[in-house]
Design a protein around this motif. Structure first.
Motif, PDB file in Angstrom:
ATOM      1  N   ILE A  36      38.727   4.449  35.829  1.00 11.30           N
ATOM      2  CA  ILE A  36      39.736   4.352  36.899  1.00 11.30           C
ATOM      3  C   ILE A  36      40.179   5.768  37.319  1.00 11.30           C
ATOM      4  O   ILE A  36      40.273   6.070  38.515  1.00 11.30           O
ATOM      5  N   VAL A  37      40.379   6.641  36.330  1.00 13.32           N
ATOM      6  CA  VAL A  37      40.783   8.031  36.631  1.00 13.32           C
ATOM      7  C   VAL A  37      39.638   8.776  37.326  1.00 13.32           C
ATOM      8  O   VAL A  37      39.845   9.476  38.317  1.00 13.32           O
ATOM      9  N   ASP A  38      38.410   8.588  36.832  1.00 10.82           N
ATOM     10  CA  ASP A  38      37.261   9.292  37.424  1.00 10.82           C
ATOM     11  C   ASP A  38      36.989   8.811  38.857  1.00 10.82           C
ATOM     12  O   ASP A  38      36.677   9.614  39.741  1.00 10.82           O
ATOM     13  N   PHE A  39      37.128   7.514  39.105  1.00 10.20           N
ATOM     14  CA  PHE A  39      36.948   7.009  40.470  1.00 10.20           C
ATOM     15  C   PHE A  39      37.991   7.622  41.402  1.00 10.20           C
ATOM     16  O   PHE A  39      37.691   7.959  42.548  1.00 10.20           O
ATOM     17  N   ARG A  40      39.214   7.806  40.892  1.00  4.24           N
ATOM     18  CA  ARG A  40      40.264   8.438  41.725  1.00  4.24           C
ATOM     19  C   ARG A  40      39.873   9.873  42.065  1.00  4.24           C
ATOM     20  O   ARG A  40      40.050  10.324  43.193  1.00  4.24           O
ATOM     21  N   LEU A  41      39.276  10.582  41.069  1.00  2.10           N
ATOM     22  CA  LEU A  41      38.815  11.955  41.324  1.00  2.10           C
ATOM     23  C   LEU A  41      37.709  11.966  42.379  1.00  2.10           C
ATOM     24  O   LEU A  41      37.575  12.922  43.145  1.00  2.10           O
ATOM     25  N   LEU A  42      36.932  10.865  42.424  1.00  2.81           N
ATOM     26  CA  LEU A  42      35.851  10.768  43.409  1.00  2.81           C
ATOM     27  C   LEU A  42      36.358  10.257  44.760  1.00  2.81           C
ATOM     28  O   LEU A  42      35.596  10.098  45.707  1.00  2.81           O
ATOM     29  N   GLY A  43      37.683   9.953  44.801  1.00  2.00           N
ATOM     30  CA  GLY A  43      38.283   9.490  46.071  1.00  2.00           C
ATOM     31  C   GLY A  43      38.197   7.983  46.241  1.00  2.00           C
ATOM     32  O   GLY A  43      38.465   7.462  47.333  1.00  2.00           O
ATOM     33  N   TRP A  44      37.804   7.258  45.172  1.00  2.00           N
ATOM     34  CA  TRP A  44      37.722   5.791  45.269  1.00  2.00           C
ATOM     35  C   TRP A  44      38.862   5.155  44.484  1.00  2.00           C
ATOM     36  O   TRP A  44      39.552   5.811  43.724  1.00  2.00           O
ATOM     37  N   GLY A  45      39.034   3.803  44.681  1.00  2.00           N
ATOM     38  CA  GLY A  45      39.981   3.089  43.826  1.00  2.00           C
ATOM     39  C   GLY A  45      41.427   3.315  44.213  1.00  2.00           C
ATOM     40  O   GLY A  45      41.768   3.453  45.381  1.00  2.00           O
ATOM     41  N   VAL A  46      42.292   3.429  43.234  1.00  4.45           N
ATOM     42  CA  VAL A  46      43.747   3.524  43.430  1.00  4.45           C
ATOM     43  C   VAL A  46      44.080   4.797  44.213  1.00  4.45           C
ATOM     44  O   VAL A  46      43.846   5.894  43.729  1.00  4.45           O
ATOM     45  N   GLN A  47      44.641   4.661  45.415  1.00  6.57           N
ATOM     46  CA  GLN A  47      44.955   5.842  46.236  1.00  6.57           C
ATOM     47  C   GLN A  47      46.435   6.194  46.164  1.00  6.57           C
ATOM     48  O   GLN A  47      46.826   7.287  46.538  1.00  6.57           O
ATOM     49  N   SER A  48      47.241   5.257  45.643  1.00  6.75           N
ATOM     50  CA  SER A  48      48.698   5.467  45.680  1.00  6.75           C
ATOM     51  C   SER A  48      49.171   6.449  44.610  1.00  6.75           C
ATOM     52  O   SER A  48      50.311   6.887  44.646  1.00  6.75           O
ATOM     53  N   GLY A 120      36.678  18.527  40.905  1.00  2.00           N
ATOM     54  CA  GLY A 120      37.170  17.213  40.489  1.00  2.00           C
ATOM     55  C   GLY A 120      36.060  16.181  40.501  1.00  2.00           C
ATOM     56  O   GLY A 120      35.869  15.421  39.551  1.00  2.00           O
ATOM     57  N   LYS A 121      35.264  16.198  41.592  1.00  2.00           N
ATOM     58  CA  LYS A 121      34.156  15.239  41.718  1.00  2.00           C
ATOM     59  C   LYS A 121      33.101  15.506  40.654  1.00  2.00           C
ATOM     60  O   LYS A 121      32.583  14.579  40.039  1.00  2.00           O
ATOM     61  N   LEU A 122      32.805  16.793  40.405  1.00  2.00           N
ATOM     62  CA  LEU A 122      31.792  17.143  39.400  1.00  2.00           C
ATOM     63  C   LEU A 122      32.239  16.687  38.017  1.00  2.00           C
ATOM     64  O   LEU A 122      31.483  16.050  37.271  1.00  2.00           O
TER      65      LEU A 122
END
Ligand code: HEM
Length: 151
Positions: A36-48, A120-122
């Motif tokens: 969940i944290v990594d997807f947020r770093l990739l700009g996906w998932g929880v945006q809030s 962050g993405k890397l």
């Protein structure tokens, strides 16, 4: 007087599948929270919430899941240590697990504090690849012939 303590994982038929349930539930929680944290770093998932806020909210579940997975894992391992430590898939899995834990509590944590887009993405990709490779290592344990090809 000698007290013999029998390992329930070798004496009870139910112990191994029950332990494997805890093992899978533990790492599903740990890797799920990390993803969940990594997807947020990739700009996906929880945006809030920011990735760092998500990490703060989820790190208890990540660590709790990891402790359950590792504890159950060692108990599974104790059912036949000679078979497992001569198994390439198990050894690669343990190596990746150490890398993933080290990365998670050093570089990954640093990046969360200042998540510039590219880095962050890397970091998110490295983290996801490390945790998923442990899962594949675990799945292939049953398919790899023990013996490190030495016999
Ligand atoms: C986050 C960390 C871990 C993950 C993601 C993980 C993942 C897995 C997976 C996917 C399986 C296969 C389950 C199946 O086929 O039903 C497995 C089995 C197993 N794992 Fe882990 N594992 C982790 C940590 C550990 C640790 C620390 C140990 C022990 C030192 C361990 C020992 C085992 C053993 C002995 C098996 C049973 C293999 C068999 O005979 O089928 N695991 N693990």
């Amino acid at each position: 007087m000698v007290i013999l303590i029998q390992n329930p994982v070798t004496t009870s038929e139910l112990a191994f599948p029950i332990l494997e349930w805890f093992h899978i539930a533990g790492f599903a929680l740990a890797i799920g929270a990390t993803a969940i944290v990594d997807f947020r770093l990739l700009g996906w998932g929880v945006q809030s919430r920011t990735a760092e806020e998500l990490n703060q909210a989820l790190e208890f579940w990540m660590l709790g899941g990891l402790v359950v997975a590792v504890f159950a894992g060692f108990w599974l391992f104790s059912s036949d240590p000679d078979m497992y430590y001569l198994n390439w898939a198990f050894l690669i899995k343990m190596f990746c697990l150490m890398l993933a834990i080290l990365f998670n509590y050093t570089i990954h944590r640093k990046v969360l504090r200042r998540p510039s887009s590219g880095v962050g993405k890397l970091a998110a990709c490295v983290s996801l690849v490390l945790w998923v490779s442990i899962i594949f290592g675990g799945i292939f344990i049953a398919w790899v012939r023990p013996g490190l090809g030495l016999s």
